[in-house]
Design an enzyme around this catalytic site. Structure first.
Site, PDB file in Angstrom:
ATOM      1  N   GLU A  83      99.736 -23.122 -35.322  1.00 42.41           N
ATOM      2  CA  GLU A  83     100.948 -22.462 -35.818  1.00 42.41           C
ATOM      3  C   GLU A  83     101.266 -22.851 -37.256  1.00 42.41           C
ATOM      4  O   GLU A  83     101.754 -22.017 -38.035  1.00 42.41           O
ATOM      5  CB  GLU A  83     102.135 -22.795 -34.902  1.00 42.41           C
ATOM      6  CG  GLU A  83     102.132 -22.053 -33.590  1.00 42.41           C
ATOM      7  CD  GLU A  83     101.088 -22.563 -32.612  1.00 42.41           C
ATOM      8  OE1 GLU A  83     100.710 -21.812 -31.685  1.00 42.41           O
ATOM      9  OE2 GLU A  83     100.658 -23.738 -32.768  1.00 42.41           O
ATOM     10  N   HIS A 153     107.866 -22.555 -22.349  1.00 41.69           N
ATOM     11  CA  HIS A 153     107.757 -21.111 -22.566  1.00 41.69           C
ATOM     12  C   HIS A 153     109.101 -20.415 -22.348  1.00 41.69           C
ATOM     13  O   HIS A 153     109.135 -19.242 -21.958  1.00 41.69           O
ATOM     14  CB  HIS A 153     106.703 -20.498 -21.639  1.00 41.69           C
ATOM     15  CG  HIS A 153     105.322 -21.022 -21.855  1.00 41.69           C
ATOM     16  ND1 HIS A 153     104.901 -22.203 -21.294  1.00 41.69           N
ATOM     17  CD2 HIS A 153     104.281 -20.545 -22.565  1.00 41.69           C
ATOM     18  CE1 HIS A 153     103.644 -22.426 -21.644  1.00 41.69           C
ATOM     19  NE2 HIS A 153     103.248 -21.445 -22.426  1.00 41.69           N
TER      20      HIS A 153
END
Length: 349
Positions: A83, A153
């Protein structure tokens, strides 16, 4: 032999000074213009790119499905599982002139890229005195509860970025709004973080226009007008609050005004305060933990601007100060029953 070398060294230094002193005094422009040609730099062609983990084949939520076949692998492509690298590459791409859309597979994964986003993307224009910017950058990230995501998540990180001048943070409530707001972010002159409530990918069904349209950023939507209390949320929570408004009307005979904040940074303080001045009460609801959640900033601003109009303290109905649970998700979320209890509490204050 040593004496000869010393004399040559002194002569070379004196000769060098004699040559360069007048050049320095005249300015280096003289050196550049003394060439036999004029250099014409290449320009970066206008382009639009989107990339991220698994984006090439449509992404885990199929948001980019078919784009690589339509626009080619040079404009729609996968990245390594990094990321920080995705954000850094996206910043460079935007600074180079490309309209850049970077996808973080889950908003929970955005934290390794935090330094790039907060210290580079957000500050690029300011630190260069507006000579350079990465305003063509939009970062998409699925966020929020989904029913089975657990602690890695399901997070809602909007408050982390709301403390960063130079960014815009947007959260849509549904597909029609998402398209218009995403196009606005892409065309905005500032780097934008576009948080997409992932549970809506499958549960929200709307007839999205195929035409080109945009919605203004930093403009809240009044979805339901009311007189007794203001209910404020964003993303999925807006739909919870609309149901709460119906329950309050049926069970308590309370008229609720429901507002979708739409943009977290910079947020539409005027619309919210005008509503609170009318109703005298405010409930802010969001999935993120209550401590230092963005609801705290809203509560502080309303307390400052609307103090003499308030009939009760501002109430926050939010996630708890724990990691996002898995099997206990129904108890963690600010569902309609917790919000309805807050309405009862405020009306009886």
């Amino acid at each position: 032999m040593v004496g000869v070398l010393q004399k040559l060294s002194v002569a070379w230094r004196l000769g060098r000074q004699a040559v360069f002193r007048p050049v320095v005094q005249a300015g280096w422009q003289h050196v550049r213009n003394s060439s036999h040609f004029t250099y014409y730099p290449d320009t970066v062609p206008e382009s639009h790119v989107i990339f991220g983990e698994d984006v090439g084949f449509g992404g885990v939520f199929r948001c980019t499905i078919g784009l690589q076949d339509k626009f080619g692998k040079d404009r729609v492509f996968n990245t390594p599982l990094c990321e920080q690298g995705i954000a850094g590459f996206a910043i460079g791409s935007a600074v180079g002139g490309a309209t850049t859309i970077a996808e973080m597979q889950f908003a929970d994964y955005i934290f390794p890229a935090f330094d790039q986003i907060v210290n580079e993307a957000a500050k690029y224009r300011y630190r260069s005195g507006n000579l350079f910017n990465c305003g063509k950058l939009t970062i998409r990230a699925p966020c929020g509860a989904v029913g089975h995501g657990g602690l890695y998540h399901s997070q809602s990180p909007e408050a982390y970025f709301s403390h960063t001048p130079g960014l815009k943070v947007v959260v849509p409530r549904g597909p029609i709004k998402a398209k218009g707001l995403l196009l606005s972010c892409i065309r905005d002159d500032n780097p934008c973080i576009f948080l997409e409530p992932k549970v809506l990918y499958r549960s929200a069904v709307e007839m999205v226009p195929t035409s080109d349209y945009t919605y203004p950023l930093s403009s809240a939507d009044i979805l339901l007008e009311g007189e007794d209390i203001t209910l404020l949320g964003w993303g999925t929570q807006v739909h919870v609050l609309r149901e709460v408004a119906e329950l309050a009307r049926e069970q308590l005979n309370v008229s609720c005004e429901v507002i979708d904040l739409v943009t977290i940074l910079p947020w539409d303080q005027q619309t919210v305060c005008n509503s609170v001045k009318k109703t005298g009460r405010l409930i802010v609801a969001h999935e993120a933990p209550v401590t230092s959640g963005f609801g705290a900033e809203i509560a502080a601003a309303v307390q400052s601007e609307c103090f003499l109009h308030l009939e009760a303290p501002v109430e926050r109905v939010c996630g708890f100060d724990t990691p996002f649970p898995h099997i206990f998700e129904p108890f963690y979320l600010p569902d309609k029953w917790r919000c309805l209890s807050a309405v009862k509490k405020m009306m009886n204050y």
